[in-house]
Design an enzyme around this catalytic site. Structure first.
Site, short mmCIF file in Angstrom:
data_model
loop_
_atom_site.label_atom_id
_atom_site.label_comp_id
_atom_site.label_asym_id
_atom_site.label_seq_id
_atom_site.Cartn_x
_atom_site.Cartn_y
_atom_site.Cartn_z
N ASP A 129 0.41 8.95 0.49
CA ASP A 129 -1.04 9.25 0.48
C ASP A 129 -1.23 10.81 0.88
O ASP A 129 -0.69 11.17 2.13
CB ASP A 129 -1.96 8.40 1.26
CG ASP A 129 -3.34 8.32 0.50
OD1 ASP A 129 -3.56 9.25 -0.29
OD2 ASP A 129 -3.97 7.55 1.04
N ASP A 166 6.37 11.08 2.18
CA ASP A 166 5.08 10.55 2.69
C ASP A 166 4.32 10.08 1.04
O ASP A 166 4.74 10.75 -0.04
CB ASP A 166 4.21 11.32 3.22
CG ASP A 166 2.75 11.02 3.25
OD1 ASP A 166 2.62 9.88 3.91
OD2 ASP A 166 1.95 11.61 2.90
#
Length: 254
Positions: A11, A9
């Site tokens: 953010d 991932d």
């Protein structure tokens, strides 16, 4: 266990809004040093892979190619092409979503589209929701790019795409087809792009509801890093434990 590939991932894991997470940069550089394949799997549809790669370089001094970025936008396009209902689409979203969908050969249609795609839109208006609602009522397939209710930023948790999608879902009383994490649609394609089996891959992220559930639901091991959305006090109460939990990506042993 040693993994041959990483799904990561962005953010909350590699950066937090506009603030860098230094351990995230070191983590990526270690993967590059070890020649371990990785793919950033992001539910963010506001930016193209090229823009994401440029932002990583310019803002966070992380240097990767756009081919290492697989967004919910790309997964949405892949889904619509395989679904093959038609090529007319109305989109609530930003350039990273709209431009790529149109570049992929879909045509803009506001009144009678085959698909209504809803993602995060910083310029959301009531009229956009009206058009989406009416089109879905006429039979357009309702696609939600990703279910993220919030986005972790330096300002706090802001409304995410899931919040916008819920607006349209409430108005139409029609559940969307979700594309992004934690759905199989985006995860199966991401693993395929790495060229590995699910057992050889680990999903790394900060959000239990999307990143970690993406692994749990799809037979992929998970590393929850407590640098963004999910907090340490939440961990004992999670319904299914992640494979690993870490305060910092610096703790990961590869």
């Amino acid at each position: 266990m040693s993994y041959k590939g990483y799904l990561i991932d962005l953010d909350g894991t590699i950066y937090l809004g506009t603030a860098p997470i230094p351990a995230g940069k070191r983590f990526v550089e270690e993967l590059q040093k070890r020649n371990l394949p990785f793919l950033f799997v992001t539910n963010n549809t506001t930016k193209s892979p090229e823009t994401v790669a440029a932002r990583l370089a310019n803002e966070f001094d992380i240097h990767v190619g756009p081919e290492t970025v697989y967004t919910a936008t790309l997964a949405t396009i892949d889904f619509m092409k395989s679904d093959a209902k038609g090529n007319k689409v109305f989109v609530i979203g930003e350039g990273g979503l709209i431009d790529l969908i149109l570049e992929a050969g879909f045509e803009w249609e506001e009144e009678n589209p085959d698909y209504v795609v809803v993602g995060l839109d910083n310029y959301l208006t009531y009229e956009k929701v009206v058009k989406a609602t009416l089109a879905i009522q006429k039979g357009a397939t309702f696609i939600g790019t990703n279910p993220d209710k919030n986005i972790p930023t330096e300002r706090g948790l802001l409304p995410g795409a899931g919040s916008v999608i819920s607006f349209v879902e409430t108005a139409t009383q029609t559940p969307p087809i979700y594309i992004g994490k934690p759905e199989a649609i985006i995860m199966d394609k991401a693993v395929e792009l790495l060229g590995l089996d699910k057992e050889e891959v680990i999903m790394v992220g900060d959000n239990y509801e999307t990143d970690i559930q993406a692994g749990i639901r799809n037979g992929i091991d998970t590393l929850l890093v407590l640098s963004g959305f999910t907090k340490e006090e939440d961990v004992p109460h999670l319904p299914t434990a992640p494979t690993f939990v870490s305060h910092s990506l610096d703790e990961w042993g590869f």
